[in-house]
Design a protein around this motif. Sequence first.
Motif, PDB file in Angstrom:
ATOM      1  N   TYR A 154      -1.044   4.483  -6.519  1.00 28.20           N
ATOM      2  CA  TYR A 154       0.342   4.235  -5.761  1.00 28.20           C
ATOM      3  C   TYR A 154      -0.462   4.594  -4.051  1.00 28.20           C
ATOM      4  O   TYR A 154      -0.904   5.691  -4.045  1.00 28.20           O
ATOM      5  N   PHE A 155      -0.214   4.059  -3.059  1.00 24.69           N
ATOM      6  CA  PHE A 155       0.419   4.572  -1.810  1.00 24.69           C
ATOM      7  C   PHE A 155       2.014   3.695  -1.209  1.00 24.69           C
ATOM      8  O   PHE A 155       2.498   3.749  -2.034  1.00 24.69           O
ATOM      9  N   GLU A 156       2.158   5.744  -0.408  1.00 22.05           N
ATOM     10  CA  GLU A 156       3.821   5.744  -0.524  1.00 22.05           C
ATOM     11  C   GLU A 156       3.164   6.455   1.043  1.00 22.05           C
ATOM     12  O   GLU A 156       2.513   6.996   1.588  1.00 22.05           O
ATOM     13  N   SER A 157       4.327   5.621   1.773  1.00 18.90           N
ATOM     14  CA  SER A 157       4.465   5.669   3.382  1.00 18.90           C
ATOM     15  C   SER A 157       4.805   6.864   3.641  1.00 18.90           C
ATOM     16  O   SER A 157       5.988   7.640   3.293  1.00 18.90           O
ATOM     17  N   LEU A 158       4.239   7.795   4.467  1.00 19.74           N
ATOM     18  CA  LEU A 158       4.654   9.162   5.557  1.00 19.74           C
ATOM     19  C   LEU A 158       4.732   8.827   7.208  1.00 19.74           C
ATOM     20  O   LEU A 158       4.211   9.458   7.475  1.00 19.74           O
ATOM     21  N   GLY A 159       5.127   7.601   6.999  1.00 19.10           N
ATOM     22  CA  GLY A 159       5.561   7.555   8.741  1.00 19.10           C
ATOM     23  C   GLY A 159       4.043   6.586   9.000  1.00 19.10           C
ATOM     24  O   GLY A 159       4.028   5.236   8.738  1.00 19.10           O
ATOM     25  N   ASP A 160       3.958   7.342  10.015  1.00 17.34           N
ATOM     26  CA  ASP A 160       2.636   6.903  10.827  1.00 17.34           C
ATOM     27  C   ASP A 160       1.198   7.204   9.640  1.00 17.34           C
ATOM     28  O   ASP A 160       0.148   7.657  10.017  1.00 17.34           O
ATOM     29  N   TYR A 161       1.445   7.856   8.667  1.00 15.55           N
ATOM     30  CA  TYR A 161       0.888   8.603   7.448  1.00 15.55           C
ATOM     31  C   TYR A 161       0.564   7.356   6.417  1.00 15.55           C
ATOM     32  O   TYR A 161       2.208   7.298   5.994  1.00 15.55           O
ATOM     33  N   VAL A 162      -0.022   7.720   5.211  1.00 16.39           N
ATOM     34  CA  VAL A 162       0.111   7.026   4.011  1.00 16.39           C
ATOM     35  C   VAL A 162      -0.566   8.040   2.702  1.00 16.39           C
ATOM     36  O   VAL A 162      -1.408   8.638   3.082  1.00 16.39           O
ATOM     37  N   ARG A 194       9.527  -1.097   0.853  1.00 12.89           N
ATOM     38  CA  ARG A 194       9.255  -0.559   2.227  1.00 12.89           C
ATOM     39  C   ARG A 194       7.682   0.422   2.139  1.00 12.89           C
ATOM     40  O   ARG A 194       6.627   0.718   3.041  1.00 12.89           O
ATOM     41  N   GLY A 195       8.338   1.361   1.386  1.00 13.28           N
ATOM     42  CA  GLY A 195       7.387   2.656   1.341  1.00 13.28           C
ATOM     43  C   GLY A 195       6.649   2.847   0.628  1.00 13.28           C
ATOM     44  O   GLY A 195       5.355   3.681  -0.271  1.00 13.28           O
ATOM     45  N   TYR A 196       6.587   1.357  -0.283  1.00 13.32           N
ATOM     46  CA  TYR A 196       5.014   1.598  -1.604  1.00 13.32           C
ATOM     47  C   TYR A 196       4.324   0.995  -1.646  1.00 13.32           C
ATOM     48  O   TYR A 196       4.377  -0.319  -1.631  1.00 13.32           O
ATOM     49  N   ILE A 197       2.651   1.070  -2.118  1.00 10.78           N
ATOM     50  CA  ILE A 197       2.248  -0.124  -2.135  1.00 10.78           C
ATOM     51  C   ILE A 197       2.264   0.276  -3.986  1.00 10.78           C
ATOM     52  O   ILE A 197       1.848   0.880  -3.278  1.00 10.78           O
ATOM     53  N   VAL A 198       1.657  -0.307  -4.861  1.00  3.17           N
ATOM     54  CA  VAL A 198       0.946   0.513  -6.500  1.00  3.17           C
ATOM     55  C   VAL A 198       0.278  -0.870  -7.031  1.00  3.17           C
ATOM     56  O   VAL A 198      -0.044  -1.389  -6.006  1.00  3.17           O
ATOM     57  N   SER A 199      -0.760  -0.071  -7.524  1.00  5.69           N
ATOM     58  CA  SER A 199      -1.697  -0.193  -8.445  1.00  5.69           C
ATOM     59  C   SER A 199      -1.027  -1.962  -9.524  1.00  5.69           C
ATOM     60  O   SER A 199      -0.689  -0.875 -10.488  1.00  5.69           O
ATOM     61  N   ILE A 200      -1.165  -2.622  -9.967  1.00  8.97           N
ATOM     62  CA  ILE A 200      -0.615  -3.285 -10.823  1.00  8.97           C
ATOM     63  C   ILE A 200      -1.448  -2.723 -12.234  1.00  8.97           C
ATOM     64  O   ILE A 200      -0.202  -3.495 -12.833  1.00  8.97           O
TER      65      ILE A 200
END
Length: 234
Positions: A154-162, A194-200
């Motif tokens: 998964y991806f986690e948002s860290l402001g202007d970083y991921v 808003r802060g997470y995109i996951v691999s299904i």
Amino acid sequence: MYRCIIIDDEPIAIRVIRNHLSVFTDFEVVAECRNALEAMPVIQKENIDLMFCDIQMPQITGVDFIRSLSYPPKVIFTTAYRDYAIDAFELNVVDYLLKPISFERFTKAINHFLELEAPQNTLSEHVSTNNNRDFIFLKADKKHYKVNLADLLYFESLGDYVIAYTTDQKIITKERIGHLPDILPAGSFLQIHRGYIVSIDKIESIGAGFVEINGKKLPVGRNYKPRLQKLLSS
């Protein structure tokens, strides 16, 4: 010279931040305040580039204080509590430092700030894909890391970083999470917050308000629940 303000109701915390910051020659502490109300006139009067702000303070929390500002400076939260991390990331803060703050971790936060202040690069310089879309390149630490999509959790948002979490590592790349759906293959990844995109494929379970991946529960935002319901019914 970057002008800074430190807001904290603990004198020891202010001293630690001041001492850490003194090592960096391009930073100047304009004011040290014990709470947000004391800091308000300073921010209105002075041209502040960077704010070090505690969260749990008398009268108004650091999170609510930042939300009250029409044009806040860059912010690094300094706190003893992990519970506000999602709120902080939604405010696009530079970093979120947990007390006690080590100099090494503080240095990483300062580097994040300096990178944000540098001229912006294009998306293709940070994240790129091949035509088959079975891997991506993530730019971090002045290198491009080849990451197989099958290894991404998964991806986690860290402001202007991921932060990209894989099966065996995590990579922090300078990119906003809102750009990722444009370069990730449709049908393989799902934004759940808003802060997470996951691999299904990596979802282990789905509960009330969360999905579980690799033993970690990730929150599902209210606006993203229909997407998850569609996945369950497919």
